[in-house]
Design a protein around this motif. Structure first.
Motif, PDB file in Angstrom:
ATOM      1  N   THR A  97       0.817  -1.215   0.000  1.00  0.00           N
ATOM      2  CA  THR A  97       0.000   0.000   0.000  1.00  0.00           C
ATOM      3  C   THR A  97       0.851   1.265   0.000  1.00  0.00           C
ATOM      4  OG1 THR A  97      -0.109  -0.113   2.403  1.00  0.00           O
ATOM      5  CG2 THR A  97      -1.904  -1.129   1.176  1.00  0.00           C
ATOM      6  N   LYS A 113       2.714   4.470  -0.831  1.00  0.00           N
ATOM      7  CA  LYS A 113       2.687   5.502  -1.856  1.00  0.00           C
ATOM      8  C   LYS A 113       4.077   6.104  -2.036  1.00  0.00           C
ATOM      9  CE  LYS A 113      -1.837   5.525  -2.472  1.00  0.00           C
ATOM     10  NZ  LYS A 113      -2.369   4.723  -3.588  1.00  0.00           N
ATOM     11  N   ASP A 137       8.670   8.372  -4.986  1.00  0.00           N
ATOM     12  CA  ASP A 137       7.298   7.974  -5.252  1.00  0.00           C
ATOM     13  C   ASP A 137       7.108   7.852  -6.758  1.00  0.00           C
ATOM     14  OD1 ASP A 137       7.246  10.554  -6.140  1.00  0.00           O
ATOM     15  OD2 ASP A 137       6.011  11.332  -4.515  1.00  0.00           O
ATOM     16  N   GLU A 138       5.819   7.840  -7.203  1.00  0.00           N
ATOM     17  CA  GLU A 138       5.549   7.680  -8.626  1.00  0.00           C
ATOM     18  C   GLU A 138       6.231   8.756  -9.465  1.00  0.00           C
ATOM     19  OE1 GLU A 138       3.241   7.655  -6.284  1.00  0.00           O
ATOM     20  OE2 GLU A 138       1.730   6.104  -6.627  1.00  0.00           O
TER      21      GLU A 138
END
Ligand code: ZN
Length: 88
Positions: free
Chosen positions: A16, A18, A26-27
């Motif tokens: 989970t 992030k 992160d992304e």
């Protein structure tokens, strides 16, 4: 969905997560979908999907697959007309 392992620092990530708890990537900074896919050696799914759509919905690019349904419809209409004229 994040990768199981941070591509930036190699830390194991919770499913989970992030943001990487180790390095904070992160992304946007660390794991993009593209980087994750290429790291696993998978083909680019978006490219394949576009090619599929192009071939599937563009008649000029579609490969012939047997007789077109329109010809079956035409043959059916001809048979019906033939029967109507014969029965008169
Ligand atoms: Zn990290």
């Amino acid at each position: 969905m994040p990768p199981e392992i941070c591509p930036n620092c190699g830390a194991i990530l919770p499913p989970t997560a992030k943001v990487c708890p180790e390095c904070g990537s992160d992304e946007k900074t660390g794991w993009s979908e593209t980087a994750y896919a290429s790291s696993l050696g998978l083909p680019d799914e978006n490219f394949n999907y576009d090619e599929f759509v192009k071939e599937e919905f563009n008649p000029s690019l579609a490969r012939p697959r047997g007789i077109h349904w329109l010809w079956w419809l035409t043959a059916l209409i001809l048979v019906i007309l033939f029967l109507i004229f014969c029965l008169h």
